[in-house]
Design a protein around this motif. Structure first.
Motif, short mmCIF file in Angstrom:
data_model
loop_
_atom_site.label_atom_id
_atom_site.label_comp_id
_atom_site.label_asym_id
_atom_site.label_seq_id
_atom_site.Cartn_x
_atom_site.Cartn_y
_atom_site.Cartn_z
N UNK A 5 50.23 37.44 65.43
CA UNK A 5 50.32 38.87 65.10
C UNK A 5 51.39 39.11 64.03
N UNK A 6 52.51 38.41 64.15
CA UNK A 6 53.55 38.51 63.13
C UNK A 6 53.06 38.04 61.78
N UNK A 7 52.31 36.96 61.79
CA UNK A 7 51.75 36.43 60.54
C UNK A 7 50.76 37.43 59.93
N UNK A 8 49.93 38.03 60.76
CA UNK A 8 48.95 39.01 60.26
C UNK A 8 49.64 40.23 59.67
N UNK A 9 50.67 40.74 60.34
CA UNK A 9 51.35 41.92 59.79
C UNK A 9 52.09 41.57 58.49
N UNK A 10 52.62 40.36 58.40
CA UNK A 10 53.27 39.95 57.15
C UNK A 10 52.26 39.87 56.01
N UNK A 11 51.08 39.36 56.28
CA UNK A 11 50.03 39.28 55.25
C UNK A 11 49.58 40.67 54.83
N UNK A 12 49.42 41.56 55.78
CA UNK A 12 49.04 42.94 55.45
C UNK A 12 50.15 43.59 54.61
N UNK A 13 51.40 43.37 54.99
CA UNK A 13 52.52 43.94 54.23
C UNK A 13 52.58 43.43 52.81
N UNK A 14 52.37 42.13 52.61
CA UNK A 14 52.37 41.57 51.26
C UNK A 14 51.21 42.14 50.44
N UNK A 15 50.06 42.30 51.07
CA UNK A 15 48.90 42.88 50.38
C UNK A 15 49.19 44.32 49.96
N UNK A 16 49.77 45.10 50.85
CA UNK A 16 50.12 46.49 50.51
C UNK A 16 51.14 46.53 49.38
N UNK A 17 52.10 45.62 49.41
CA UNK A 17 53.09 45.58 48.34
C UNK A 17 52.44 45.27 47.00
N UNK A 18 51.53 44.31 46.99
CA UNK A 18 50.84 43.94 45.74
C UNK A 18 50.04 45.12 45.20
N UNK A 19 49.32 45.82 46.07
CA UNK A 19 48.55 46.98 45.64
C UNK A 19 49.48 48.08 45.13
N UNK A 20 50.56 48.30 45.86
CA UNK A 20 51.52 49.34 45.47
C UNK A 20 52.07 49.09 44.07
#
Length: 119
Positions: A5-20
């Protein structure tokens, strides 16, 4: 399970940062160029566009902070606590620090749009 779950949230966070940053950087650069090329009363329109860009992207950054820097750390910390491989204090330190970051990021996300973007 917690580490995944920690890995999944980190991946989602990195994806959101890239889009941002993909939206925020080029859009504000275009607005700055338009403002620099305008004169007098024409400079007001690019400022309005900049306000709109900042308003739209301003909400994404605290969400990135919560998902990338906040939520994975409590999950990883608890995974360390339950694994019994490392000292308990290491896991609890990560869990508490991450929870604090998640709370701060969530609180900033709830700010009104006027505090995110103003002249």
């Amino acid at each position: 399970m917690l580490s995944r779950l920690g890995q999944a949230t980190a991946i989602i966070g990195v994806t959101l940062l890239a889009v941002h940053y993909r939206i925020d950087g080029p859009a504000l650069e275009e607005v700055a160029d338009a403002w620099a090329g305008a004169s007098g009363a024409e400079r007001e329109r690019p400022l309005d566009r900049a306000d709109l860009v900042l308003l739209m992207t301003g909400r994404g950054f605290p969400l990135y902070l919560s998902l990338l820097l906040g939520l994975p750390f409590p999950l990883f910390g608890l995974a360390v606590v339950f694994s019994k491989t490392y000292p308990l204090w290491v896991g609890w330190l990560g869990a508490v620090a991450g929870a604090a970051q998640f709370i701060v990021g969530t609180a900033v996300t709830k700010e009104s749009p006027e505090t995110v973007c103003h002249r």
